[in-house]
Design a protein around this motif. Structure first.
Motif, PDB file in Angstrom:
ATOM      1  N   LYS A  82      78.197  26.727 -37.332  1.00  0.00           N
ATOM      2  CA  LYS A  82      78.975  27.890 -37.773  1.00  0.00           C
ATOM      3  C   LYS A  82      78.857  29.061 -36.785  1.00  0.00           C
ATOM      4  CE  LYS A  82      76.832  28.125 -41.725  1.00  0.00           C
ATOM      5  NZ  LYS A  82      75.930  26.969 -41.592  1.00  0.00           N
ATOM      6  N   SER A  83      77.624  29.433 -36.458  1.00  0.00           N
ATOM      7  CA  SER A  83      77.424  30.559 -35.542  1.00  0.00           C
ATOM      8  C   SER A  83      77.934  30.230 -34.145  1.00  0.00           C
ATOM      9  CB  SER A  83      75.940  30.948 -35.491  1.00  0.00           C
ATOM     10  OG  SER A  83      75.520  31.497 -36.732  1.00  0.00           O
ATOM     11  N   THR A  84      77.766  28.973 -33.712  1.00  0.00           N
ATOM     12  CA  THR A  84      78.294  28.565 -32.403  1.00  0.00           C
ATOM     13  C   THR A  84      79.814  28.680 -32.396  1.00  0.00           C
ATOM     14  OG1 THR A  84      76.448  27.035 -32.067  1.00  0.00           O
ATOM     15  CG2 THR A  84      78.411  26.688 -30.722  1.00  0.00           C
ATOM     16  N   PHE A  85      80.451  28.319 -33.500  1.00  0.00           N
ATOM     17  CA  PHE A  85      81.905  28.418 -33.619  1.00  0.00           C
ATOM     18  C   PHE A  85      82.354  29.871 -33.454  1.00  0.00           C
ATOM     19  CE2 PHE A  85      85.686  28.707 -36.530  1.00  0.00           C
ATOM     20  CZ  PHE A  85      86.570  28.070 -35.684  1.00  0.00           C
ATOM     21  N   ILE A  86      81.675  30.774 -34.146  1.00  0.00           N
ATOM     22  CA  ILE A  86      82.011  32.204 -34.039  1.00  0.00           C
ATOM     23  C   ILE A  86      81.813  32.680 -32.601  1.00  0.00           C
ATOM     24  CG2 ILE A  86      81.142  34.493 -34.628  1.00  0.00           C
ATOM     25  CD1 ILE A  86      82.822  33.694 -36.821  1.00  0.00           C
ATOM     26  N   LYS A  87      80.736  32.226 -31.956  1.00  0.00           N
ATOM     27  CA  LYS A  87      80.463  32.651 -30.572  1.00  0.00           C
ATOM     28  C   LYS A  87      81.504  32.105 -29.604  1.00  0.00           C
ATOM     29  CE  LYS A  87      75.496  33.349 -31.166  1.00  0.00           C
ATOM     30  NZ  LYS A  87      74.129  32.861 -30.861  1.00  0.00           N
ATOM     31  N   GLY A 114      97.481  40.442 -26.830  1.00  0.00           N
ATOM     32  CA  GLY A 114      97.388  41.814 -27.318  1.00  0.00           C
ATOM     33  C   GLY A 114      96.573  41.991 -28.578  1.00  0.00           C
ATOM     34  N   LEU A 115      96.025  40.903 -29.096  1.00  0.00           N
ATOM     35  CA  LEU A 115      95.247  40.961 -30.339  1.00  0.00           C
ATOM     36  C   LEU A 115      93.899  41.647 -30.101  1.00  0.00           C
ATOM     37  CD1 LEU A 115      95.674  39.539 -33.243  1.00  0.00           C
ATOM     38  CD2 LEU A 115      93.862  38.016 -32.463  1.00  0.00           C
ATOM     39  N   THR A 116      93.498  42.530 -30.998  1.00  0.00           N
ATOM     40  CA  THR A 116      92.171  43.154 -30.897  1.00  0.00           C
ATOM     41  C   THR A 116      91.205  42.418 -31.812  1.00  0.00           C
ATOM     42  OG1 THR A 116      92.757  44.771 -32.618  1.00  0.00           O
ATOM     43  CG2 THR A 116      93.078  45.425 -30.320  1.00  0.00           C
ATOM     44  N   ARG A 117      89.999  42.150 -31.276  1.00  0.00           N
ATOM     45  CA  ARG A 117      88.998  41.389 -32.019  1.00  0.00           C
ATOM     46  C   ARG A 117      87.706  42.173 -32.151  1.00  0.00           C
ATOM     47  NH1 ARG A 117      88.406  36.364 -28.366  1.00  0.00           N
ATOM     48  NH2 ARG A 117      89.711  37.516 -26.908  1.00  0.00           N
ATOM     49  N   GLY A 118      87.037  42.000 -33.266  1.00  0.00           N
ATOM     50  CA  GLY A 118      85.716  42.600 -33.469  1.00  0.00           C
ATOM     51  C   GLY A 118      84.745  41.526 -33.907  1.00  0.00           C
ATOM     52  N   TYR A 119      83.535  41.572 -33.375  1.00  0.00           N
ATOM     53  CA  TYR A 119      82.544  40.515 -33.648  1.00  0.00           C
ATOM     54  C   TYR A 119      81.228  41.141 -34.095  1.00  0.00           C
ATOM     55  CZ  TYR A 119      79.085  36.867 -32.403  1.00  0.00           C
ATOM     56  OH  TYR A 119      78.042  35.975 -32.406  1.00  0.00           O
ATOM     57  N   PRO A 151      89.861  46.243 -36.085  1.00  0.00           N
ATOM     58  CA  PRO A 151      90.524  45.290 -35.180  1.00  0.00           C
ATOM     59  C   PRO A 151      91.509  44.412 -35.952  1.00  0.00           C
ATOM     60  CG  PRO A 151      88.333  44.509 -35.755  1.00  0.00           C
ATOM     61  CD  PRO A 151      88.468  45.867 -36.372  1.00  0.00           C
ATOM     62  N   ASP A 152      92.341  43.682 -35.208  1.00  0.00           N
ATOM     63  CA  ASP A 152      93.308  42.790 -35.867  1.00  0.00           C
ATOM     64  C   ASP A 152      92.613  41.631 -36.564  1.00  0.00           C
ATOM     65  OD1 ASP A 152      95.599  44.222 -34.967  1.00  0.00           O
ATOM     66  OD2 ASP A 152      95.376  43.301 -32.987  1.00  0.00           O
ATOM     67  N   ILE A 153      91.468  41.202 -36.012  1.00  0.00           N
ATOM     68  CA  ILE A 153      90.689  40.142 -36.658  1.00  0.00           C
ATOM     69  C   ILE A 153      89.212  40.436 -36.486  1.00  0.00           C
ATOM     70  CG2 ILE A 153      90.755  38.637 -34.611  1.00  0.00           C
ATOM     71  CD1 ILE A 153      90.809  36.251 -36.673  1.00  0.00           C
ATOM     72  N   MET A 154      88.452  40.213 -37.542  1.00  0.00           N
ATOM     73  CA  MET A 154      87.007  40.445 -37.522  1.00  0.00           C
ATOM     74  C   MET A 154      86.278  39.114 -37.645  1.00  0.00           C
ATOM     75  SD  MET A 154      86.605  43.867 -39.906  1.00  0.00           S
ATOM     76  CE  MET A 154      87.664  43.284 -41.246  1.00  0.00           C
ATOM     77  N   LEU A 155      85.285  38.920 -36.781  1.00  0.00           N
ATOM     78  CA  LEU A 155      84.430  37.732 -36.823  1.00  0.00           C
ATOM     79  C   LEU A 155      83.076  38.196 -37.349  1.00  0.00           C
ATOM     80  CD1 LEU A 155      85.334  36.375 -33.260  1.00  0.00           C
ATOM     81  CD2 LEU A 155      86.436  35.796 -35.438  1.00  0.00           C
ATOM     82  N   LEU A 156      82.744  37.801 -38.568  1.00  0.00           N
ATOM     83  CA  LEU A 156      81.579  38.345 -39.267  1.00  0.00           C
ATOM     84  C   LEU A 156      80.551  37.254 -39.529  1.00  0.00           C
ATOM     85  CD1 LEU A 156      83.581  40.421 -41.922  1.00  0.00           C
ATOM     86  CD2 LEU A 156      82.657  41.251 -39.757  1.00  0.00           C
TER      87      LEU A 156
END
Length: 513
Positions: free
Chosen positions: A42-47, A65-70, A181-186
Motif C-alpha cells: 500500500k505505502s509503496t503504491f502511494i510512493k 496540469g494536475l496538482t498533487r499533495g502527498y 490540490p486536485d488529488i491528495m495521497l494520504l
C-alpha cells in the motif's frame, strides 16, 4: 474524466513481487480508500504515485496540469520554523504574487504617466486575484483547519523542532489540506488524530471537491469517507464500488473464486506435466507430449493466493490483587511549564483505564512522566511494590533498524534460543520471508507486530499501551483486542479508536487542557 491511468504496473521490493501487470483508472473527484494486508504494498503504491519510488515496469500517467499533495508521515520538515510560519508556506504562490504587487507599487513613484497606468493595471489585476483567492484571510483560514485537527493546541509560535513525531504528522496534514490540490495521497492520516479531530477530517473530506486516495486501517473512517475501495492483493490492484463494509462482502466472494480458479489450474498443470513426463520418451507418443508441452508453456499461470499470516497475541500475567496498583497525586507534567492541570488518578489491579483526549494535549507526556522517562514538574507517582509493567510506545523507533527481527529479540532477550525466537515471531505473523528482512524494510504494521512480540515476553500485571493499533490491519487489531480482553491485569491505554478502546476499558480519563 480520468485523472490517473495505470497500465501494466509491475514492481518488486526486497525480492517480493508487489505488483504484476496491474492496472487502475481514477477519475476526478473520486474518494477512494486503499486497503490490503500488512506488507501488500500500500505505502509503496502511494510512493510510486507520488514519484518517490520508480516502478520497475508499466505506465503511471497523470492528467497534465494536475496538482498533487502527498502526506508522508515519515518525511521531515524544517524544524526551525514556527507552526504558523510552516502553515503559511501552503500559500507560497500568493505571498509571491503579493510581493510582486508591492514591487509594482514601489515602481509607481518614479514612473511617468504612461508607465504609471500600466503599473496600476498590473497591480489591480494581482489584487483581484489575491482577493478572490482569500489572501487577506489566510491566517483565519489556517486557524480554521488547524483548529479542526488540533494543531492550534501546539501554539502558533511554537518551533516545529519541539513537536513530537505525531505532532509533525498532524502539521503536515494541515498544510496539505490548506493547499487544496486536485488529488491528495494520504497515508494513514488518522494515526495521530483523536476522535473529535477524526470527525472533523471526515466532514472536511466529504465536503472536498478534490480527489483523494487514502490508506487507513480505521474501518469506521473508511466507511464514512470512501465511495470506492482499491484493494491490493496477489499482485493486483482492483477497484470496488462502495465503502469498506460493502467491499468486504465483494472481496470474500472474489477471493473464494480466485482460490478455486488457482486450485483448478494447478490440477490441470499437474495433469499435463504428468502426461508429458510419461510420454515424452516414447516415439509413438512423443508428438502428443510435445504438443501438450507447447500448450503448457502458453498458460498464463495464476499467482498463488496471498498467504495471510494471522497474529496471535498474548501477554503473560503476574498475579497481583490490589486496589492501589498505581496512583498519582496532583501530578503536573510538561517541560518548561505544565501542559495540563494537576492529575490525580487511582488504578487497581482490575482497572482498564482509557486515557482519552485531544491529540498533542499531552497524553504521551503523562505516560512517560508516570514511567519516569520525563521528569515531573510537581506532584507524585506511586506504584505498588509488586507492580510489573510492560510498555509499548507510540513512535516506531528502533536503536538499530538494520537488524533482523530475530536479532532484535535476541538482543532484548539473550536467554531465548533461536527456536524460541522464531516461534515468538511466528505467533505475531512474522514468519518465513518476513523474519529474514531488516526491520527498516518491514511495513509499519509489521514493525508494530515486532514491538508486540517483545511485549509478549515480558510478564506483567500492568500494560501501558500508547496507540498500539497504529498501522495494524483489521485482523491484527481484532487479535490484539482479544488478547487484551483475555489479559487478567490492569491496562492503561491511549487510543484514538473509540469503538475499539471502549470494548476493552472499564474506566475513562478525559485529558483536557
Amino acid at each position: 474524466m480520468s485523472i490517473l491511468e495505470i497500465k501494466d504496473l509491475s514492481h518488486v521490493y526486497d525480492s517480493k513481487t508487489l505488483f504484476s501487470k496491474a492496472s487502475l483508472s481514477v477519475s476526478g473527484g473520486e474518494h477512494s480508500g486503499i486497503v490490503g494486508l500488512n506488507g501488500a504494498g500500500k505505502s509503496t503504491f502511494i510512493k510510486i504515485l507520488s514519484g518517490e519510488v520508480l516502478q520497475d515496469e508499466g505506465e503511471v500517467k497523470w492528467l497534465n496540469g494536475l496538482t498533487r499533495g502527498y502526506l508522508d508521515q515519515h518525511a521531515d520538515i524544517d524544524r526551525s520554523l514556527t507552526v504558523m510560519e510552516y502553515l503559511r508556506t501552503s500559500f507560497a504562490d500568493l505571498y509571491a504574487l503579493n510581493e510582486k504587487m508591492e514591487g509594482f507599487y514601489a515602481q509607481m513613484g518614479d514612473a511617468d504617466e504612461g508607465e504609471l497606468d500600466k503599473l496600476i493595471t498590473k497591480a489591480n489585476n494581482i489584487l483581484d486575484t489575491l482577493t478572490s483567492r482569500g489572501f487577506f484571510e489566510i491566517d483565519a483560514t489556517i486557524k480554521k483547519v488547524a483548529g479542526g485537527l488540533g494543531v492550534s493546541a501546539f501554539g502558533y509560535d511554537t518551533p516545529i523542532g519541539t513537536l513530537s513525531g505525531g505532532g509533525r504528522a498532524k502539521l503536515m496534514l494541515t498544510k496539505l489540506l490548506l493547499t487544496k490540490p486536485d488529488i491528495m495521497l494520504l497515508d494513514e492520516p488518522t494515526n495521530f488524530l483523536d476522535i473529535e479531530h477524526i470527525e472533523w477530517l471526515v466532514e472536511f473530506l466529504n465536503g472536498t471537491k478534490s480527489a483523494f486516495l487514502v490508506i487507513s486501517h480505521d474501518i469506521d473512517f473508511l466507511d464514512k469517507v470512501c465511495k470506492n475501495i482499491i484493494n491490493i492483493e496477489n499482485g493486483e490492484i482492483k477497484k470496488y464500488s462502495g465503502n469498506y463494509s460493502q467491499f468486504v462482502v465483494q472481496r470474500e466472494q472474489n477471493a473464494k473464486q480466485y482460490e478455486e480458479a488457482y486450485a483448478r489450474q494447478q490440477r490441470e498443470i499437474e495433469k499435463m506435466t504428468d502426461y508429458i513426463e510419461r510420454n515424452k520418451a516414447r516415439a509413438a507418443t512423443a508428438g502428443m507430449a510435445n504438443s501438450r508441452k507447447k500448450m503448457l508453456d502458453k498458460i498464463e499461470v495464476i499467482r498463488k493466493p496471498t498467504v495471510i499470516y494471522d497474529a496471535e497475541f498474548y501477554f503473560p500475567y503476574v498475579e497481583l490483587h490490589t486496589k492501589e496498583l498505581l496512583a498519582t497525586d496532583k501530578l503536573e507534567v510538561g517541560y518548561d511549564f505544565a501542559l495540563l492541570p494537576p492529575i490525580s488518578l487511582e488504578m487497581g489491579s482490575e482497572t482498564r483505564l482509557w486515557l482519552r483526549g485531544t491529540n498533542g494535549i499531552g497524553k504521551t507526556t503523562i505516560i512517560k512522566t508516570i514511567l519516569g522517562k520525563i521528569a515531573r514538574i510537581s506532584g507524585g507517582t506511586k506504584f505498588h511494590p509488586a507492580a510489573k509493567i510492560a510498555y509499548i510506545e507510540q513512535d516506531l523507533e528502533f536503536d538499530n533498524s538494520e537488524l533482523l527481527p530475530a536479532q532484535y529479540l535476541s538482543d532484548k532477550f539473550p536467554r531465548l534460543n533461536q527456536k524460541e525466537i522464531r516461534a515468538l515471531l511466528a505467533k505475531v505473523g512474522l514468519k518465513n520471508e518476513l523474519a529474514l528482512k531488516p526491520i527498516s524494510t518491514l511495513s509499519g504494521g509489521e514493525q508494530v507486530r515486532l514491538k508486540l512480540a517483545a511485549l509478549m515476553n515480558v510478564p506483567s500485571n500492568l500494560l501501558i499501551l500508547d496507540e498500539p493499533t497504529n498501522h495494524l490491519d483489521v485482523r491484527a487489531k481484532d487479535s490484539l483486542k482479544k488478547a487484551l480482553l483475555a489479559y487478567k491485569g490492569a491496562i492503561l491505554l491511549v487510543s484514538h479508536e473509540k469503538d475499539w478502546a471502549a470494548e476493552i476499558c472499564n474506566k475513562i480519563l478525559d485529558v483536557k487542557g
